[in-house]
Scaffold this active site. Structure first.
Site, PDB file in Angstrom:
ATOM      1  N   PRO A 196    -107.715   6.371 -28.545  1.00  0.00           N
ATOM      2  CA  PRO A 196    -109.177   6.249 -28.635  1.00  0.00           C
ATOM      3  C   PRO A 196    -109.767   5.356 -27.544  1.00  0.00           C
ATOM      4  CG  PRO A 196    -108.142   5.882 -30.777  1.00  0.00           C
ATOM      5  CD  PRO A 196    -107.047   5.874 -29.760  1.00  0.00           C
ATOM      6  N   GLU A 239    -100.260   1.796 -35.582  1.00  0.00           N
ATOM      7  CA  GLU A 239    -101.548   1.284 -35.101  1.00  0.00           C
ATOM      8  C   GLU A 239    -101.662   1.428 -33.595  1.00  0.00           C
ATOM      9  OE1 GLU A 239    -102.448   1.402 -38.465  1.00  0.00           O
ATOM     10  OE2 GLU A 239    -104.022   0.575 -37.190  1.00  0.00           O
ATOM     11  N   ARG A 297    -104.714  27.222 -20.688  1.00  0.00           N
ATOM     12  CA  ARG A 297    -105.667  28.336 -20.535  1.00  0.00           C
ATOM     13  C   ARG A 297    -106.164  28.455 -19.097  1.00  0.00           C
ATOM     14  NH1 ARG A 297    -107.994  30.370 -24.770  1.00  0.00           N
ATOM     15  NH2 ARG A 297    -109.897  30.893 -23.649  1.00  0.00           N
ATOM     16  N   ASP A 333    -115.158  31.014 -19.965  1.00  0.00           N
ATOM     17  CA  ASP A 333    -115.079  30.127 -21.130  1.00  0.00           C
ATOM     18  C   ASP A 333    -116.330  29.251 -21.176  1.00  0.00           C
ATOM     19  OD1 ASP A 333    -112.908  30.590 -22.653  1.00  0.00           O
ATOM     20  OD2 ASP A 333    -111.688  28.968 -21.860  1.00  0.00           O
TER      21      ASP A 333
HETATM   22  N1  LIG Z   1    -109.583  10.268 -29.713  1.00  0.00           N
HETATM   23  C1  LIG Z   1    -108.295  10.414 -29.365  1.00  0.00           C
HETATM   24  O1  LIG Z   1    -107.943  11.014 -28.350  1.00  0.00           O
HETATM   25  C2  LIG Z   1    -107.263   9.814 -30.264  1.00  0.00           C
HETATM   26  C3  LIG Z   1    -105.970   9.611 -29.809  1.00  0.00           C
HETATM   27  C4  LIG Z   1    -105.014   9.063 -30.657  1.00  0.00           C
HETATM   28  C5  LIG Z   1    -105.394   8.717 -31.945  1.00  0.00           C
HETATM   29  N2  LIG Z   1    -104.547   8.160 -32.830  1.00  0.00           N
HETATM   30  C6  LIG Z   1    -103.205   7.672 -32.448  1.00  0.00           C
HETATM   31  C7  LIG Z   1    -103.369   6.373 -31.700  1.00  0.00           C
HETATM   32  C8  LIG Z   1    -102.985   6.324 -30.362  1.00  0.00           C
HETATM   33  C9  LIG Z   1    -103.124   5.127 -29.645  1.00  0.00           C
HETATM   34  C10 LIG Z   1    -103.666   4.001 -30.246  1.00  0.00           C
HETATM   35  C11 LIG Z   1    -104.068   4.051 -31.575  1.00  0.00           C
HETATM   36  C12 LIG Z   1    -103.911   5.226 -32.315  1.00  0.00           C
HETATM   37  N3  LIG Z   1    -104.282   5.273 -33.697  1.00  0.00           N
HETATM   38  C13 LIG Z   1    -103.168   5.370 -34.600  1.00  0.00           C
HETATM   39  C14 LIG Z   1    -103.635   5.555 -36.029  1.00  0.00           C
HETATM   40  O2  LIG Z   1    -104.594   4.600 -36.360  1.00  0.00           O
HETATM   41  C15 LIG Z   1    -105.754   4.646 -35.522  1.00  0.00           C
HETATM   42  C16 LIG Z   1    -105.382   4.418 -34.079  1.00  0.00           C
HETATM   43  N4  LIG Z   1    -106.665   8.931 -32.382  1.00  0.00           N
HETATM   44  C17 LIG Z   1    -107.591   9.456 -31.545  1.00  0.00           C
END
Ligand SMILES: NC(=O)c1ccc(NCc2ccccc2N2CCOCC2)nc1
Length: 247
Positions: free
Chosen positions: A90, A117, A155, A170
């Site tokens: 994220p 996490e 794709r 697309d």
């Molecule tokens: N938006 C995206 O590309 C996206 C990518 C991964 C993801 N989660 C794996 C993750 C990966 C890295 C760090 C934290 C986390 N998480 C683990 C579970 O707890 C929350 C944080 N979420 C959303």
């Protein structure tokens, strides 16, 4: 030269989705792209095969350990020396179609799918080249984001889609939303197909589709339109759309 994907994941079975069917399945079967899976658990050396541990500083959940990931990345780099390492999180750069085109231009990617996490920051600082996000929301793991990236990229590979044009048409290609689509029957209780599409005037059909794409982008995603800009001809088509949708 196939595009090579090496995915580092605790859940390799999830990727069967890409292998088993569809555009991605065919492209992989035909060698347009390659998928190799690496499980960090196979790079542990303790009896419990430990890949995670408690966070320093306390707090909920667990953090993925550096060493198994470092060894998995090093094994993948040895197998794919031309590939760059990308981490799905994220905190990454949010990807759009233009980003997918950039990614598709590279010979290969080592995709790190995090769980728990997340990953010890020292791994990211020392072994990750790029950090990507598929959008501003939180998922349980990086596997789905990795599959989203691979689907969008595969794709775009020449030959991946039956009719070469369809990739270009697309939605989000050349920065516009897609036009509406219709198929048989021509008349049903939900309505009829726009008559321009029934006739054989291909120039008129092409104009109608572009006008619809421009109009829908103007209505739903003015931000995309602003970023893209319009040619004189496109400006005229959009004005026609707005005039027709004024009431
Ligand atoms: N938006 C995206 O590309 C996206 C990518 C991964 C993801 N989660 C794996 C993750 C990966 C890295 C760090 C934290 C986390 N998480 C683990 C579970 O707890 C929350 C944080 N979420 C959303």
């Amino acid at each position: 030269m196939p595009t090579r994907f090496d995915v580092i994941t605790l859940f390799p079975d999830l990727f069967r989705i890409l292998l088993d069917q569809g555009v991605t399945g065919r492209a992989l079967a035909r060698g347009l792209a390659e998928l190799h899976l690496w499980n960090p658990r196979d790079f542990t050396h303790d009896v419990h095969r430990t890949v995670d541990d408690r966070p320093y500083g306390g707090g909920p959940g667990m953090v993925m350990k550096v060493e198994p990931l470092r060894e998995a990345i090093q094994a993948a780099r040895a197998a794919a020396p031309q590939s760059r390492v990308a981490y799905l999180s994220p905190q990454g750069r949010v990807l759009d179609q233009a980003a997918m085109l950039e990614i598709a231009a590279c010979p290969g990617w080592i995709l790190l799918a995090g769980r728990y996490e997340g990953v010890d920051e020292r791994l990211i600082e020392s072994h990750v080249d790029e950090e990507w996000s598929i959008g501003d929301y939180v998922l349980s793991g990086g596997e789905l984001p990795a599959m989203v990236v691979m689907d969008a990229v595969i794709r775009l590979l020449p030959g991946a889609l039956g009719h070469a044009d369809s990739a270009r048409q697309d939605s989000h290609m050349d920065g516009l939303l897609d036009c509406p689509h219709y198929t048989r029957p021509e008349r049903i209780e939900e309505g009829s197909v726009p008559s321009v599409l029934i006739g054989g005037d291909h120039a008129a059909i092409k104009r109608w589709r572009l006008r619809q794409a421009l109009g829908r982008t103007w209505q739903r995603r003015p931000d995309l339109l602003k970023r893209r800009g319009l040619s004189e001809a496109e400006r005229t088509l959009l004005d026609e759309f707005i005039l027709a949708h004024r009431e």
